[in-house]
Design a protein around this motif. Structure first.
Motif, PDB file in Angstrom:
ATOM      1  N   CYS A 122      -7.777  -1.631  -5.441  1.00  0.00           N
ATOM      2  CA  CYS A 122      -7.780  -0.795  -3.984  1.00  0.00           C
ATOM      3  C   CYS A 122      -9.187  -0.441  -4.128  1.00  0.00           C
ATOM      4  CB  CYS A 122      -6.995   0.231  -5.219  1.00  0.00           C
ATOM      5  SG  CYS A 122      -7.172   1.980  -4.082  1.00  0.00           S
ATOM      6  N   VAL A 178      -2.758   1.157  -4.800  1.00  0.00           N
ATOM      7  CA  VAL A 178      -2.042   0.334  -3.896  1.00  0.00           C
ATOM      8  C   VAL A 178      -1.404  -0.896  -5.696  1.00  0.00           C
ATOM      9  CG1 VAL A 178      -2.368  -2.463  -3.329  1.00  0.00           C
ATOM     10  CG2 VAL A 178      -4.447  -0.615  -2.185  1.00  0.00           C
ATOM     11  N   ASN A 237     -11.438   2.224  -1.823  1.00  0.00           N
ATOM     12  CA  ASN A 237     -11.005   3.414  -1.020  1.00  0.00           C
ATOM     13  C   ASN A 237     -11.579   3.224   0.357  1.00  0.00           C
ATOM     14  OD1 ASN A 237     -10.164   5.773   0.529  1.00  0.00           O
ATOM     15  ND2 ASN A 237      -9.991   6.719  -1.100  1.00  0.00           N
ATOM     16  N   VAL A 291      -8.141  -4.453   0.612  1.00  0.00           N
ATOM     17  CA  VAL A 291      -7.069  -4.628  -0.893  1.00  0.00           C
ATOM     18  C   VAL A 291      -7.025  -5.717  -1.478  1.00  0.00           C
ATOM     19  CG1 VAL A 291      -4.891  -3.517  -0.695  1.00  0.00           C
ATOM     20  CG2 VAL A 291      -5.498  -5.772   0.442  1.00  0.00           C
ATOM     21  N   VAL A 340       0.947  -1.048  -0.175  1.00  0.00           N
ATOM     22  CA  VAL A 340      -0.466  -0.050   0.607  1.00  0.00           C
ATOM     23  C   VAL A 340       0.910   1.086  -0.415  1.00  0.00           C
ATOM     24  CG1 VAL A 340      -1.876   1.341   1.597  1.00  0.00           C
ATOM     25  CG2 VAL A 340      -2.035  -0.996   1.495  1.00  0.00           C
TER      26      VAL A 340
END
Length: 363
Positions: free
Chosen positions: A301, A339, A303, A147, A128
């Motif tokens: 990724c 990531v 978020n 992830v 990350v």
């Protein structure tokens, strides 16, 4: 006369020399351009498994199968001086996919399979590189990114697995933890909740006491830019997880996906009583958990930091900076998740794959 001829010869020599220099520069530029083109690689050349997935981008769009594909804002490749990596990037705010409040640049497996008959595996090695610079420290999802996942395509479309990385501002080390979300009994899914388990560092429940007050830095955490790997195996209803990172203890976990341990209110864990029950998420799980539901892997990724007010939900609404969805402004100010994946692999047994083939539901 000789002197004049000598002057002409010198001039000619200079002109020829200058022409050769220009030609050399031109050839060098062409070679440099050719080298750059040769060194440019697509993600599908680094991790050749993109025929198994659809790619959702950080603007909510579906890019489909990302073979020989890149997007400069969300999905591209980078080299750290030693290795080529696949980069997934998503801002705090922008158009989202499905019913989620959060942006993502993430792969979603094309075919679903069933946990009771599964023999399926997903592996990845990643690091990350960034989590949001802003958020409310009292909100558990602030400064976090998912992830890897297992997601249901049926029923309530809940998530039997989410793998998180989270790092508070000012800390060098962050935490890796994983979640199991109950598959809520009945038709009403509003009471669903997650149970969080720490891998390295803290679990989801460790939060700040004030908006900008953070807990102590975890002693055994993972830093930004530090590699770690996960392996997810689902076989005959049992999910097995292995987490590895150089210099850290290898961690293993198991979870039954077809027999619930949360079927009564007495089974609700203390962690859930603290985090979810106060906001009305106090459901119980159906006895057979995710039995009979098609599930699928996700990777990338996702978020977890967004701009929604914490007053809406103190677990998931971070109140972070989004600059009204201006992606470049968010990237300039560190309000995004990023990531990098070095390797990944997927295996799905033929018996476990749905005969219904491809599906489109994808939260």
């Amino acid at each position: 006369m000789r002197i004049k001829n000598m002057k002409l010869s010198s001039t000619a020599i200079l002109l020829i020399g200058f022409a050769l220099i220009l030609s050399s520069c031109s050839n060098t530029a062409k070679k440099s351009s050719q080298n750059e083109a040769a060194e440019s690689v697509y993600a599908s050349e680094i991790i050749p498994f993109f025929n198994h997935w659809n790619l959702i981008l950080g603007d909510g769009s579906n890019a489909g199968q990302a073979i020989n594909y890149e997007h400069k804002d969300f999905f591209y490749t980078a080299n750290d001086g030693q290795t080529d990596w696949v980069v997934f990037k998503a801002p705090n705010g922008g158009d989202t996919h499905g019913t989620s409040n959060n942006t993502r640049t993430e792969l979603a497996q094309l075919k679903k399979w069933y946990p009771a008959t599964a023999d399926d595996k997903l592996t990845a090695t990643l690091k990350v590189m960034n989590v949001s610079a802003t958020g409310d420290a009292r909100v558990a999802a602030s400064y976090a990114v998912v992830v890897g996942q297992i997601h249901s395509a049926d029923g309530h479309e809940n998530e039997p697995l989410k793998i998180f990385y989270k790092k508070f501002p000012g800390h060098t080390k962050g935490s890796v933890f994983w979640h199991y979300e109950i598959n809520t009994a009945g038709d009403d899914n509003s009471g669903r909740w997650d149970f969080s388990t720490a891998v390295w560092g803290y679990d989801f429940s460790i939060v700040g006491t004030e908006e900008n007050t953070y807990p102590e830095e975890p002693g055994d955490g993972i830093a930004l830019g530090e590699e770690f790997s996960y392996e997810i195996v689902v076989k005959d209803g049992l999910m097995s997880l292995i987490f590895t990172s150089e210099g850290h203890e290898t961690k293993t976990f198991t979870k039954n996906l077809i027999e619930s341990e949360y079927t009564t209110t007495a089974d609700i864990p203390e962690q859930t009583q603290k985090l979810f029950v106060p906001i009305g998420q106090d459901g119980v799980e159906r006895d057979i958990a995710y039995t009979g539901e098609g599930i699928f892997f996700k990777l990338g990724c996702y978020n977890q930091t967004n701009g929604k007010s914490p007053e809406v939900n103190m677990n998931w609404c971070s109140g972070a900076e989004t600059f009204d969805g201006d992606i470049q402004k968010q990237y300039e100010t560190g309000n995004y998740a990023e990531v990098w994946f070095k390797t990944a692999s997927i295996y799905v047994s033929d018996d476990a794959v749905s005969n219904q083939g491809y599906f489109t539901k994808n939260d």
